[in-house]
Design a protein around this motif. Structure first.
Motif, PDB file in Angstrom:
ATOM      1  N   LEU A 195       0.851  -1.196   0.000  1.00  0.00           N
ATOM      2  CA  LEU A 195       0.000   0.000   0.000  1.00  0.00           C
ATOM      3  C   LEU A 195       0.886   1.245   0.000  1.00  0.00           C
ATOM      4  CD1 LEU A 195      -3.019   1.038   0.409  1.00  0.00           C
ATOM      5  CD2 LEU A 195      -2.400   1.234   2.826  1.00  0.00           C
ATOM      6  N   ASP A 196       0.578   2.189  -0.893  1.00  0.00           N
ATOM      7  CA  ASP A 196       1.294   3.473  -0.868  1.00  0.00           C
ATOM      8  C   ASP A 196       0.773   4.264   0.321  1.00  0.00           C
ATOM      9  OD1 ASP A 196       2.878   3.117  -3.095  1.00  0.00           O
ATOM     10  OD2 ASP A 196       1.296   3.786  -4.469  1.00  0.00           O
ATOM     11  N   ILE A 197       1.677   4.644   1.199  1.00  0.00           N
ATOM     12  CA  ILE A 197       1.223   5.376   2.393  1.00  0.00           C
ATOM     13  C   ILE A 197       1.767   6.803   2.372  1.00  0.00           C
ATOM     14  CG2 ILE A 197       0.736   3.418   3.904  1.00  0.00           C
ATOM     15  CD1 ILE A 197       3.595   3.671   4.993  1.00  0.00           C
ATOM     16  N   GLY A 198       2.047   7.283   1.199  1.00  0.00           N
ATOM     17  CA  GLY A 198       2.582   8.635   1.016  1.00  0.00           C
ATOM     18  C   GLY A 198       3.580   8.578  -0.117  1.00  0.00           C
ATOM     19  N   PRO A 199       3.972   9.735  -0.641  1.00  0.00           N
ATOM     20  CA  PRO A 199       4.945   9.728  -1.737  1.00  0.00           C
ATOM     21  C   PRO A 199       6.234   9.046  -1.288  1.00  0.00           C
ATOM     22  CG  PRO A 199       4.104  11.951  -1.298  1.00  0.00           C
ATOM     23  CD  PRO A 199       3.606  11.082  -0.202  1.00  0.00           C
ATOM     24  N   GLY A 200       6.689   8.061  -2.054  1.00  0.00           N
ATOM     25  CA  GLY A 200       7.943   7.386  -1.729  1.00  0.00           C
ATOM     26  C   GLY A 200       7.878   6.463  -0.525  1.00  0.00           C
TER      27      GLY A 200
ATOM     28  N   ALA B  42      19.239   9.543  -0.600  1.00  0.00           N
ATOM     29  CA  ALA B  42      19.769   8.223  -0.210  1.00  0.00           C
ATOM     30  C   ALA B  42      19.042   7.151  -1.012  1.00  0.00           C
ATOM     31  CB  ALA B  42      19.550   7.996   1.282  1.00  0.00           C
ATOM     32  N   LYS B  43      19.592   5.948  -0.983  1.00  0.00           N
ATOM     33  CA  LYS B  43      18.889   4.885  -1.713  1.00  0.00           C
ATOM     34  C   LYS B  43      17.691   4.388  -0.896  1.00  0.00           C
ATOM     35  CE  LYS B  43      21.683   0.817  -0.437  1.00  0.00           C
ATOM     36  NZ  LYS B  43      20.733   0.075   0.313  1.00  0.00           N
ATOM     37  N   LYS B  44      16.818   3.664  -1.590  1.00  0.00           N
ATOM     38  CA  LYS B  44      15.600   3.179  -0.929  1.00  0.00           C
ATOM     39  C   LYS B  44      15.953   2.312   0.280  1.00  0.00           C
ATOM     40  CE  LYS B  44      12.228   0.158  -2.544  1.00  0.00           C
ATOM     41  NZ  LYS B  44      11.293  -0.282  -3.587  1.00  0.00           N
ATOM     42  N   LYS B  45      15.237   2.522   1.392  1.00  0.00           N
ATOM     43  CA  LYS B  45      15.493   1.713   2.597  1.00  0.00           C
ATOM     44  C   LYS B  45      14.317   0.787   2.843  1.00  0.00           C
ATOM     45  CE  LYS B  45      18.625   4.028   5.719  1.00  0.00           C
ATOM     46  NZ  LYS B  45      18.856   5.393   5.267  1.00  0.00           N
ATOM     47  N   ARG B  46      14.639  -0.450   3.217  1.00  0.00           N
ATOM     48  CA  ARG B  46      13.591  -1.379   3.642  1.00  0.00           C
ATOM     49  C   ARG B  46      13.695  -1.510   5.160  1.00  0.00           C
ATOM     50  NH1 ARG B  46      12.372  -5.730  -0.414  1.00  0.00           N
ATOM     51  NH2 ARG B  46      13.299  -5.024  -2.354  1.00  0.00           N
ATOM     52  N   CYS B  47      12.642  -1.125   5.850  1.00  0.00           N
ATOM     53  CA  CYS B  47      12.649  -1.212   7.314  1.00  0.00           C
ATOM     54  C   CYS B  47      11.643  -2.279   7.737  1.00  0.00           C
ATOM     55  CB  CYS B  47      12.232   0.121   7.921  1.00  0.00           C
ATOM     56  SG  CYS B  47      13.195   1.482   7.267  1.00  0.00           S
TER      57      CYS B  47
ATOM     58  N   GLU C 144       6.662  -4.226   7.037  1.00  0.00           N
ATOM     59  CA  GLU C 144       7.795  -3.902   6.168  1.00  0.00           C
ATOM     60  C   GLU C 144       7.485  -2.554   5.521  1.00  0.00           C
ATOM     61  OE1 GLU C 144       8.643  -6.948   3.248  1.00  0.00           O
ATOM     62  OE2 GLU C 144      10.053  -5.659   2.181  1.00  0.00           O
ATOM     63  N   ILE C 145       8.328  -1.577   5.764  1.00  0.00           N
ATOM     64  CA  ILE C 145       8.064  -0.228   5.256  1.00  0.00           C
ATOM     65  C   ILE C 145       9.215   0.172   4.327  1.00  0.00           C
ATOM     66  CG2 ILE C 145       7.600   2.182   5.885  1.00  0.00           C
ATOM     67  CD1 ILE C 145       6.743   1.137   8.674  1.00  0.00           C
ATOM     68  N   HIS C 146       8.863   0.514   3.097  1.00  0.00           N
ATOM     69  CA  HIS C 146       9.880   0.955   2.134  1.00  0.00           C
ATOM     70  C   HIS C 146       9.881   2.476   2.102  1.00  0.00           C
ATOM     71  CE1 HIS C 146       9.729  -3.032  -0.332  1.00  0.00           C
ATOM     72  NE2 HIS C 146       9.759  -3.220   0.978  1.00  0.00           N
ATOM     73  N   LEU C 147      11.059   3.069   2.216  1.00  0.00           N
ATOM     74  CA  LEU C 147      11.151   4.531   2.243  1.00  0.00           C
ATOM     75  C   LEU C 147      12.167   4.995   1.212  1.00  0.00           C
ATOM     76  CD1 LEU C 147      11.474   4.811   6.132  1.00  0.00           C
ATOM     77  CD2 LEU C 147       9.445   5.404   4.820  1.00  0.00           C
ATOM     78  N   LYS C 148      11.753   5.906   0.342  1.00  0.00           N
ATOM     79  CA  LYS C 148      12.711   6.489  -0.615  1.00  0.00           C
ATOM     80  C   LYS C 148      13.184   7.806  -0.008  1.00  0.00           C
ATOM     81  CE  LYS C 148      15.054   6.943  -4.375  1.00  0.00           C
ATOM     82  NZ  LYS C 148      16.081   7.718  -3.658  1.00  0.00           N
ATOM     83  N   GLU C 149      14.207   7.656   0.812  1.00  0.00           N
ATOM     84  CA  GLU C 149      14.714   8.819   1.539  1.00  0.00           C
ATOM     85  C   GLU C 149      15.435   9.770   0.594  1.00  0.00           C
ATOM     86  OE1 GLU C 149      17.144   9.445   5.745  1.00  0.00           O
ATOM     87  OE2 GLU C 149      17.272   7.560   4.682  1.00  0.00           O
ATOM     88  N   ASP C 150      15.202  11.092   0.769  1.00  0.00           N
ATOM     89  CA  ASP C 150      15.842  12.066  -0.107  1.00  0.00           C
ATOM     90  C   ASP C 150      17.359  11.956   0.004  1.00  0.00           C
ATOM     91  OD1 ASP C 150      13.393  12.873  -0.837  1.00  0.00           O
ATOM     92  OD2 ASP C 150      13.382  14.748   0.298  1.00  0.00           O
TER      93      ASP C 150
END
Ligand SMILES: [Zn+2]
Length: 471
Positions: free
Chosen positions: A153-158, A184-189, A176-182
């Motif tokens: 589910l998209d829970i916000g941009p990126g 930085a490369k995409k992080k899987r938390c 599992e939360i994927h974050l496209k941090e400004d």
């Protein structure tokens, strides 16, 4: 990205992790779980602490599962101005509709009891605090957004969220939360929530995840191993078999959600395998009855062995005479049963609820058995029974403890040390950061040591409460 550990750091309650991350040109703030601290005065103070930011500025909450030590302060957060979505699984939401109103009810009952005592001059210390009202619970329940396991589910941009089955209780999830941090490369938390025990009844094994950059993992039993299910079954067969032969009753105090259903399933399975004779089982707890109905509703989420046994029971309904008690009068009628019954009732630690009446009735007779299946906190009635006291005071009267008291190990909703390490082995590459939460200091540090030595992973941190860590 920063994580501040607001609770469940060096202890097992108050799970709440606050994440700050810059995504799509803006600082986002979210929480994973917002649970209640339980046990003692220190816990009540911590429940009153404010968030590091105004709840209005929080973007969303991800809830791993319905247990109150993970969800119990959400109504307070919403009452303080949080208006955003709370993401959880469908089954968690169904359970919360039972657990959160009950939590509000218990808080009010505690206060009213204290006020009555205070009027008589019998109350010392501070008055209990009501953290939220029934209306605030109702309003909070409108903020949930449920998500099926395995769906992204998209829970916000990126930002994307996926839930995986944690095998702990109905609806429990690993987030599992994927974050496209400004910059930085995409992080899987990956936030483990509470991880279930592999091979246990009712719930499937916890799902393993192959990749993560940041892992926050629980450690409730990070320093010990559980007894096996077959040992637990042998113990139950012996106690129940002997008590039935002696024409006694078996009284099983059990938490209404999870443990009651687990015991019911094990009893049905033992009868199916011919290890126990026909049984008469009474479930005397309205919440346990509701939770059992929910377990049936989410049948497809149970493990396959459990589904097969439940199917067998549908075709052999007379194998167990299973009765759910609805009203108080029916509950009182159970007092007349002198032998041959198994009564499962709440609360699990014997401190309140209908179980206290059943104990008052059944403790004085030697042919009865009390079977303790869960953790009994120091000071609880259950703990005193485990500690083999000779008499207890119930409803203003001394009641002799003549019934035998048995502690049955092995029924834990949490993975043990081997189970936690096994789950962590699912990550194909060592995560860059591992945080160990939700454990007493000893359990957390022993697990951290095992991760360093057995898995050879570095960057394993046992976070301190309220400290912020960059990752
Ligand atoms: Zn839990």
């Amino acid at each position: 990205m920063k994580i501040q550990f607001l609770g469940a750091a060096g202890e097992v309650t108050g799970s709440r992790h606050f994440v700050e991350v810059n995504v799509a040109g803006r600082m986002r703030h979210f929480l994973v779980d917002y649970g209640m601290f339980q046990g003692g005065r220190e816990a009540s103070d911590k429940n009153l602490e404010l968030l590091p930011i105004d709840p209005k500025d929080l973007d969303f909450v991800v809830l791993t599962h319905a247990h109150i030590d993970h969800s119990g302060l959400l109504p307070r957060l919403c009452a303080q101005g949080f208006k955003g979505p709370i993401y959880c699984t469908q089954a968690s939401y169904a359970l919360l509709k039972i657990l959160l109103p009950d939590s509000a009810h218990l808080q009010l009952a505690d206060l009213e009891r204290a006020e009555r005592k205070a009027k008589l001059g019998k109350w010392r210390g501070e008055m209990p605090v009501v953290l939220y009202s029934q209306q605030q619970v109702e309003s909070t329940l409108t903020q949930f957004v449920s998500l099926d396991y395995g769906k992204s589910l998209d829970i916000g941009p990126g930002m994307q969220l996926v839930f995986h089955n944690a095998g702990h209780i109905l609806g429990s999830a690993i987030a599992e939360i994927h974050l496209k941090e400004d910059g930085a490369k995409k992080k899987r938390c990956v936030f483990s929530g509470d991880i279930g025990m592999k091979g246990k009844v009712l719930m499937p094994d916890p799902e393993q995840i192959s990749q993560a950059d940041v892992v926050v993992v629980e450690s409730t039993y990070g320093d010990r191993l559980h007894r096996t299910l077959s040992d637990t079954e042998d113990e139950l067969v012996e106690v129940i078999g002997n008590t039935m032969k002696a024409q006694g009753n078996v009284i099983i105090p059990a938490f209404a959600v999870g443990r009651t259903q687990e015991i019911l399933f094990i009893l049905i399975d033992l009868v199916r395998r011919g290890r126990l004779p026909h049984l008469t089982v009474w479930v005397d707890s309205p919440m346990a009855t509701a939770a059992t109905q929910l377990t049936e509703r989410f049948f497809a989420q149970l493990d396959h062995q459990t589904q097969a046994t439940m199917d067998w029971f549908k075709h052999h309904p007379s194998a167990i005479d299973l009765r759910f008690i609805a009203d108080v009068e029916e509950s009182k009628a159970l007092n007349k049963i002198k032998g041959g019954a198994i009564i499962i009732s709440a609360s699990g630690m014997c401190d309140a609820g209908r179980i206290v009446h059943h104990l008052a009735n059944n403790l004085p007779r030697a042919q009865n058995a009390i079977v303790i299946t869960g953790f009994q906190a120091y000071g609880s009635l259950g703990r005193r029974l485990v500690d083999k006291v000779q008499k207890v005071r119930l409803f203003g009267e001394d009641v002799p403890v003549k019934a035998s008291v048995h502690t049955i190990g092995g029924l834990s909703a949490h993975a043990d040390q081997a189970g936690l390490l096994d789950w962590l082995r699912g990550f194909e590459v060592p995560p860059s950061n591992i945080f160990i939460v939700h454990g007493e200091p000893e359990a957390a540090s022993v697990l951290a040591q095992c991760i360093r030595e057995d898995l050879g992973w570095q960057n394993v941190v046992v976070p301190e409460r309220m400290h912020t860590y960059s990752c």
